[in-house]
Design an enzyme around this catalytic site. Structure first.
Site, PDB file in Angstrom:
ATOM      1  N   ARG A   1     -13.904   9.421  50.923  1.00 29.57           N
ATOM      2  CA  ARG A   1     -14.553   8.831  52.064  1.00 29.57           C
ATOM      3  C   ARG A   1     -15.479   8.289  50.971  1.00 29.57           C
ATOM      4  O   ARG A   1     -14.841   6.698  51.042  1.00 29.57           O
ATOM      5  CB  ARG A   1     -16.059   9.418  52.721  1.00 29.57           C
TER       6      ARG A   1
ATOM      7  N   CYS B   1     -20.062   1.140  48.341  1.00 28.04           N
ATOM      8  CA  CYS B   1     -20.610   0.534  49.506  1.00 28.04           C
ATOM      9  C   CYS B   1     -20.207  -1.065  48.837  1.00 28.04           C
ATOM     10  O   CYS B   1     -20.087  -1.694  48.702  1.00 28.04           O
ATOM     11  CB  CYS B   1     -21.540   0.707  49.694  1.00 28.04           C
TER      12      CYS B   1
ATOM     13  N   ASN C   1     -19.249   6.474  42.505  1.00 24.51           N
ATOM     14  CA  ASN C   1     -20.577   8.253  42.363  1.00 24.51           C
ATOM     15  C   ASN C   1     -20.672   8.367  41.616  1.00 24.51           C
ATOM     16  O   ASN C   1     -19.083   8.357  40.543  1.00 24.51           O
ATOM     17  CB  ASN C   1     -19.586   8.822  43.443  1.00 24.51           C
TER      18      ASN C   1
HETATM   19  P1  HMG Z   1     -20.068  -4.935  64.606  1.00 27.70           P
HETATM   20  O1  HMG Z   1     -19.217  -6.107  64.492  1.00 27.70           O
HETATM   21  O2  HMG Z   1     -21.599  -5.292  64.818  1.00 27.70           O
HETATM   22  O3  HMG Z   1     -19.202  -3.625  66.066  1.00 27.70           O
HETATM   23  O4  HMG Z   1     -20.477  -3.939  63.588  1.00 27.70           O
HETATM   24  P2  HMG Z   1     -20.395  -4.109  67.101  1.00 27.70           P
HETATM   25  O5  HMG Z   1     -21.011  -3.153  68.431  1.00 27.70           O
HETATM   26  O6  HMG Z   1     -19.908  -5.858  67.587  1.00 27.70           O
HETATM   27  O7  HMG Z   1     -18.269  -3.867  68.121  1.00 27.70           O
HETATM   28  C1  HMG Z   1     -16.815  -4.792  67.708  1.00 27.70           C
HETATM   29  C2  HMG Z   1     -15.939  -4.739  66.865  1.00 27.70           C
HETATM   30  O8  HMG Z   1     -15.548  -3.295  66.385  1.00 27.70           O
HETATM   31  C3  HMG Z   1     -15.925  -3.558  68.972  1.00 27.70           C
HETATM   32  O9  HMG Z   1     -14.748  -4.139  69.283  1.00 27.70           O
HETATM   33  C4  HMG Z   1     -16.326  -2.506  69.093  1.00 27.70           C
HETATM   34  O10 HMG Z   1     -15.764  -1.577  69.436  1.00 27.70           O
HETATM   35  C5  HMG Z   1     -15.908  -2.121  67.720  1.00 27.70           C
HETATM   36  P3  HMG Z   1     -13.328  -5.484  69.716  1.00 27.70           P
HETATM   37  O11 HMG Z   1     -13.746  -5.651  71.806  1.00 27.70           O
HETATM   38  O12 HMG Z   1     -13.807  -6.158  69.171  1.00 27.70           O
HETATM   39  O13 HMG Z   1     -12.397  -4.623  69.640  1.00 27.70           O
HETATM   40  N1  HMG Z   1     -16.532  -1.524  66.889  1.00 27.70           N
HETATM   41  C6  HMG Z   1     -16.269  -0.296  66.171  1.00 27.70           C
HETATM   42  N2  HMG Z   1     -14.569   0.617  66.329  1.00 27.70           N
HETATM   43  C7  HMG Z   1     -14.312   1.761  65.712  1.00 27.70           C
HETATM   44  N3  HMG Z   1     -15.483   2.670  65.114  1.00 27.70           N
HETATM   45  C8  HMG Z   1     -16.681   2.241  65.398  1.00 27.70           C
HETATM   46  C9  HMG Z   1     -16.390   1.128  65.935  1.00 27.70           C
HETATM   47  N4  HMG Z   1     -17.832  -0.036  66.448  1.00 27.70           N
HETATM   48  C10 HMG Z   1     -17.439  -0.473  67.059  1.00 27.70           C
HETATM   49  N5  HMG Z   1     -17.777   2.808  64.969  1.00 27.70           N
HETATM   50  C11 HMG Z   1     -20.336  -1.467  62.898  1.00 27.70           C
HETATM   51  C12 HMG Z   1     -20.907  -2.558  63.017  1.00 27.70           C
HETATM   52  C13 HMG Z   1     -21.649  -0.612  62.803  1.00 27.70           C
HETATM   53  C14 HMG Z   1     -19.166  -1.121  63.465  1.00 27.70           C
HETATM   54  C15 HMG Z   1     -19.814  -2.073  61.829  1.00 27.70           C
HETATM   55  O14 HMG Z   1     -20.765  -2.820  60.865  1.00 27.70           O
HETATM   56  C16 HMG Z   1     -19.086  -1.058  60.499  1.00 27.70           C
HETATM   57  O15 HMG Z   1     -18.261  -0.265  61.133  1.00 27.70           O
HETATM   58  N6  HMG Z   1     -19.472  -0.786  59.190  1.00 27.70           N
HETATM   59  C17 HMG Z   1     -19.551   0.319  58.400  1.00 27.70           C
HETATM   60  C18 HMG Z   1     -20.203  -0.218  57.189  1.00 27.70           C
HETATM   61  C19 HMG Z   1     -19.685   0.503  56.128  1.00 27.70           C
HETATM   62  O16 HMG Z   1     -18.859   2.270  56.733  1.00 27.70           O
HETATM   63  N7  HMG Z   1     -19.943   1.141  54.763  1.00 27.70           N
HETATM   64  C20 HMG Z   1     -20.016   1.813  53.560  1.00 27.70           C
HETATM   65  C21 HMG Z   1     -20.708   3.757  54.356  1.00 27.70           C
HETATM   66  S1  HMG Z   1     -21.647   3.721  54.152  1.00 27.70           S
HETATM   67  C22 HMG Z   1     -21.935   4.098  52.271  1.00 27.70           C
HETATM   68  O17 HMG Z   1     -21.088   4.251  51.901  1.00 27.70           O
HETATM   69  C23 HMG Z   1     -23.247   4.339  51.888  1.00 27.70           C
HETATM   70  C24 HMG Z   1     -23.342   6.190  51.430  1.00 27.70           C
HETATM   71  O18 HMG Z   1     -22.955   6.366  50.262  1.00 27.70           O
HETATM   72  C25 HMG Z   1     -25.095   6.200  50.908  1.00 27.70           C
HETATM   73  C26 HMG Z   1     -25.268   5.170  49.826  1.00 27.70           C
HETATM   74  O19 HMG Z   1     -24.480   5.516  48.653  1.00 27.70           O
HETATM   75  O20 HMG Z   1     -26.221   4.868  49.990  1.00 27.70           O
HETATM   76  C27 HMG Z   1     -23.332   6.767  52.679  1.00 27.70           C
HETATM   77 MG    MG Z   2     -22.149   6.268  48.391  1.00 23.46          MG
END
Ligand code: HMG
Ligand code: MG
Length: 297
Positions: free
Chosen positions: A16, A239, A248
């Protein structure tokens, strides 16, 4: 200082966190094989994919297939940022969900397009429902030490957010140095405080290795009493929404350090190197594992 543990739990985040930042799409078959080899190496807990927007993170677009192709996993742990992500994950057959929020508001907006407060309000009822179904819930707390946009994060702000998630019923908190800026003193201080005020929750440390401080930070967290660590095979990761978040801490480095210190991880280093060799050909950067083969042969 607490006495060091005899065993630690490694939570592998390579499939992931490790792959989400890779520009070239890694084929689903290769990802599945990677997960299988990691399991054969002795990994028992693993974030296998994330149900995020495929527009935001195209690499994770095959989340449903990844879950379906790994029926033998004892825990199918995936990331989900919102209700839609959780619904997709449950439909796919997941039994463990990791939600994620940044202590820093600026980072949270960049990462999931919401303020930290909005995320918390959205996630609390979701967590309650997941717990009613008896599912395992983990909360990943990003930018627990530093933020790429806001700089140093106050320890009390991180503790307050952790307490909010703990009271919402999560089983585990994974507390992250997202951009690899923490020092061992900060690691020891935050984790000692968290253990003191949240003694009944699983506490995990998640260090990115941007400045090669992760192993020292892990050692400091061990001294504070932490015995769960997120790591990524090959040191992959980062990220996409946190500038400066490189890989990581590498699973193989952590396993090597701990095993040499007499702390058991249950992970076979040779088999781990085999798992890394499965994904290496798809990556743009070279992963150096030769010295582990030398050391173990
Ligand atoms: P948004 O554009 O604000 O979403 O994104 P929305 O609610 O306005 O929806 C827009 C469109 O996205 C819609 O589709 C939704 O259905 C779709 P449309 O009507 O345009 O066809 N949608 C989705 N589709 C699939 N799966 C979903 C989903 N939600 C909405 N879950 C959102 C908001 C949260 C979706 C977006 O910002 C996003 O996906 N962000 C993820 C970012 C990410 O993955 N970051 C990396 C992981 S975190 C990390 O790595 C940190 C960690 O390792 C700890 C550390 O190291 O700090 C954990
Ligand atoms: Mg991380």
């Amino acid at each position: 200082m607490k006495s060091l543990p005899t065993n630690v739990t490694i939570i592998e985040v390579g499939p992931r966190d490790g792959l989400q930042n890779e520009k070239n799409f890694v084929s689903t078959d290769r990802k599945v094989n990677f997960i299988k080899k990691l399991t054969s190496a002795g990994i028992k807990e693993m974030e296998i994919t994330s149900f995020v927007s495929p527009k935001w993170v195209p690499q994770m677009q095959d989340a449903t297939e990844i879950v379906a192709s790994n029926p033998e996993l004892t825990r199918k742990l995936v990331l989900a940022p919102n209700q839609k992500g959780v619904e997709r994950a449950l439909e796919a057959g997941c039994d463990a969900i990791a939600v994620f929020v940044g202590v820093s508001n600026s980072f949270n907006k960049k990462n999931i397009n919401k303020s930290t407060k909005q995320s918390l309000e959205e996630l609390k009822p979701i967590i309650t429902k997941l717990k009613e179904k008896n599912l395992f819930v983990r909360a990943c707390i990003s930018t627990a030490f530093y933020c790429p946009f806001e700089g140093k994060i106050k320890e009390n702000d991180t503790i307050a957010l952790c307490k909010e998630f703990a009271s919402s019923g999560v089983d585990e908190l994974s507390v992250a140095d997202t951009i690899g800026m923490a020092t061992p003193i900060e690691s020891y201080s935050l984790f000692s405080s968290l253990i003191e005020c949240l003694p009944d929750i699983l506490l995990t440390a998640h260090f990115h290795d941007t400045r090669k401080m992760a192993l020292s930070n892990i050692y400091a967290a061990l001294q504070a009493g932490i015995h769960r660590f997120d790591t990524s095979a090959g040191g992959l990761g980062g990220c996409p929404f946190a500038p400066g978040a490189t890989g990581n801490v590498a699973t193989e480095d952590v396993v090597y350090m701990l095993e040499r210190m007499g702390i058991r991880t249950g992970i076979d280093l040779d088999a781990l190197v085999e798992a890394i060799n499965v994904v290496s050909p798809s990556l743009t950067r070279r992963i150096e594992t030769g010295y582990y083969q030398l050391a173990t042969n």
